[in-house]
Design a protein around this motif. Sequence first.
Motif, PDB file in Angstrom:
ATOM      1  N   GLU A 157      16.875  13.249  16.262  1.00 33.36           N
ATOM      2  CA  GLU A 157      17.046  14.506  17.049  1.00 33.36           C
ATOM      3  C   GLU A 157      18.121  15.177  17.631  1.00 33.36           C
ATOM      4  O   GLU A 157      18.061  15.028  18.996  1.00 33.36           O
ATOM      5  N   VAL A 158      19.164  15.141  16.909  1.00 29.67           N
ATOM      6  CA  VAL A 158      20.296  15.477  17.400  1.00 29.67           C
ATOM      7  C   VAL A 158      20.512  17.042  17.413  1.00 29.67           C
ATOM      8  O   VAL A 158      20.176  17.619  16.199  1.00 29.67           O
ATOM      9  N   ALA A 159      20.422  17.642  18.600  1.00 25.93           N
ATOM     10  CA  ALA A 159      20.596  19.120  18.422  1.00 25.93           C
ATOM     11  C   ALA A 159      21.950  19.618  18.555  1.00 25.93           C
ATOM     12  O   ALA A 159      22.878  18.984  19.046  1.00 25.93           O
ATOM     13  N   GLY A 160      22.039  20.739  17.471  1.00 23.66           N
ATOM     14  CA  GLY A 160      23.442  21.163  17.401  1.00 23.66           C
ATOM     15  C   GLY A 160      23.599  22.138  16.322  1.00 23.66           C
ATOM     16  O   GLY A 160      22.606  22.602  15.647  1.00 23.66           O
ATOM     17  N   TRP A 161      24.823  22.515  16.242  1.00 25.18           N
ATOM     18  CA  TRP A 161      25.110  23.285  14.884  1.00 25.18           C
ATOM     19  C   TRP A 161      25.612  22.530  13.862  1.00 25.18           C
ATOM     20  O   TRP A 161      26.461  21.748  14.039  1.00 25.18           O
ATOM     21  N   ILE A 193      29.094  18.528  12.855  1.00 28.35           N
ATOM     22  CA  ILE A 193      28.174  18.691  13.917  1.00 28.35           C
ATOM     23  C   ILE A 193      28.896  19.401  15.081  1.00 28.35           C
ATOM     24  O   ILE A 193      29.941  18.867  15.729  1.00 28.35           O
ATOM     25  N   GLU A 194      28.638  20.517  15.759  1.00 28.56           N
ATOM     26  CA  GLU A 194      28.829  20.982  17.050  1.00 28.56           C
ATOM     27  C   GLU A 194      27.693  20.760  17.790  1.00 28.56           C
ATOM     28  O   GLU A 194      26.954  21.551  17.819  1.00 28.56           O
ATOM     29  N   PHE A 195      27.803  19.793  18.917  1.00 26.87           N
ATOM     30  CA  PHE A 195      26.881  19.493  19.848  1.00 26.87           C
ATOM     31  C   PHE A 195      26.515  20.492  20.767  1.00 26.87           C
ATOM     32  O   PHE A 195      27.445  21.089  21.313  1.00 26.87           O
ATOM     33  N   MET A 209      24.249  35.329  16.360  1.00 30.25           N
ATOM     34  CA  MET A 209      25.729  35.174  16.051  1.00 30.25           C
ATOM     35  C   MET A 209      25.848  33.844  15.128  1.00 30.25           C
ATOM     36  O   MET A 209      25.251  32.740  15.283  1.00 30.25           O
ATOM     37  N   LYS A 210      26.882  33.994  14.143  1.00 30.61           N
ATOM     38  CA  LYS A 210      26.852  32.963  12.998  1.00 30.61           C
ATOM     39  C   LYS A 210      28.111  32.013  13.660  1.00 30.61           C
ATOM     40  O   LYS A 210      29.119  32.451  14.186  1.00 30.61           O
ATOM     41  N   HIS A 211      27.900  30.864  13.250  1.00 28.15           N
ATOM     42  CA  HIS A 211      28.821  29.848  13.666  1.00 28.15           C
ATOM     43  C   HIS A 211      29.381  29.347  12.191  1.00 28.15           C
ATOM     44  O   HIS A 211      28.644  28.968  11.397  1.00 28.15           O
ATOM     45  N   PHE A 212      30.816  29.274  12.104  1.00 30.64           N
ATOM     46  CA  PHE A 212      31.359  28.856  10.894  1.00 30.64           C
ATOM     47  C   PHE A 212      31.923  27.596  10.768  1.00 30.64           C
ATOM     48  O   PHE A 212      32.375  27.148  12.197  1.00 30.64           O
ATOM     49  N   CYS A 213      31.594  26.841   9.852  1.00 27.98           N
ATOM     50  CA  CYS A 213      32.389  25.308  10.134  1.00 27.98           C
ATOM     51  C   CYS A 213      33.640  25.322   9.757  1.00 27.98           C
ATOM     52  O   CYS A 213      34.356  25.860   8.703  1.00 27.98           O
ATOM     53  N   VAL A 253      17.694  21.092  14.994  1.00 32.71           N
ATOM     54  CA  VAL A 253      17.731  19.690  15.785  1.00 32.71           C
ATOM     55  C   VAL A 253      16.930  18.738  14.565  1.00 32.71           C
ATOM     56  O   VAL A 253      16.236  18.950  13.759  1.00 32.71           O
ATOM     57  N   LYS A 254      18.048  17.743  14.103  1.00 33.43           N
ATOM     58  CA  LYS A 254      17.725  16.796  13.001  1.00 33.43           C
ATOM     59  C   LYS A 254      18.478  15.680  13.187  1.00 33.43           C
ATOM     60  O   LYS A 254      19.075  15.343  14.118  1.00 33.43           O
ATOM     61  N   ASP A 255      17.603  14.470  12.728  1.00 38.51           N
ATOM     62  CA  ASP A 255      18.120  13.108  12.334  1.00 38.51           C
ATOM     63  C   ASP A 255      19.566  13.065  11.753  1.00 38.51           C
ATOM     64  O   ASP A 255      19.651  13.794  10.803  1.00 38.51           O
ATOM     65  N   VAL A 256      20.583  12.439  12.586  1.00 34.94           N
ATOM     66  CA  VAL A 256      21.826  12.270  11.696  1.00 34.94           C
ATOM     67  C   VAL A 256      22.153  10.963  11.435  1.00 34.94           C
ATOM     68  O   VAL A 256      21.797  10.137  12.285  1.00 34.94           O
TER      69      VAL A 256
END
Length: 140
Positions: free
Chosen positions: A34-38, A46-48, A1-5, A18-21
Motif C-alpha cells: 500500500e504505497v501511495a503516490g504517483w 514513484i513520486e511518493f 492535473m497530469k503528472h508526467f514521468c 495506492v498499490k503494493d510495490v
Amino acid sequence: MKHFCLHCDDGTVMELTVKDVTVSAENVTRVVPEVAGWHCPKCGEIEFVDEDGSSRHIAALEAAWAQARAGDALDIRAKRKKLKLTQAEAAQLFGGGANAFSRYELGKAQPHKSTLILLYLLEHHPELMPEVRAVVVNNY
C-alpha cells in the motif's frame, strides 16, 4: 492535473494510486504494501505523496540489501574454506588489505568484482591455486 514521468521523459502519464510495490537487491525481493503516490505504469518510478510510503520503501530496500550482503558474505566464506585458505592467506592472494576477508565475511565490505570472479574460478578449478600463488610470490 497530469503528472508526467520524469524518468521515462517521453510523455508517460503517471497514475495517482495506492498499490503494493516490489523492491529488489540482487536476488532478494521485498514487497512494500500500500504505497501511495504517483506511479509510472511504464517504468515503475514513484513520486511518493507521504513520508510513510517513502520511509517504508527505503526500509524495505535497505533490508533487502542487508539480506543480499549476508548471503554474499556466507558464500565468500564457504568458497575460501573450500580452498583451504585462512582469511590472512586469502587477503595476501586476492589483495584488499590484511583484514579484507574478515570484512567481506562479516558483510561490512564488498569485494571487488575481480575477487569474486577469481574465487569462483578457483572454487571450480582448485588445481590453479599453485599457479595463483606463484603469480603473487612473483609480484604480478
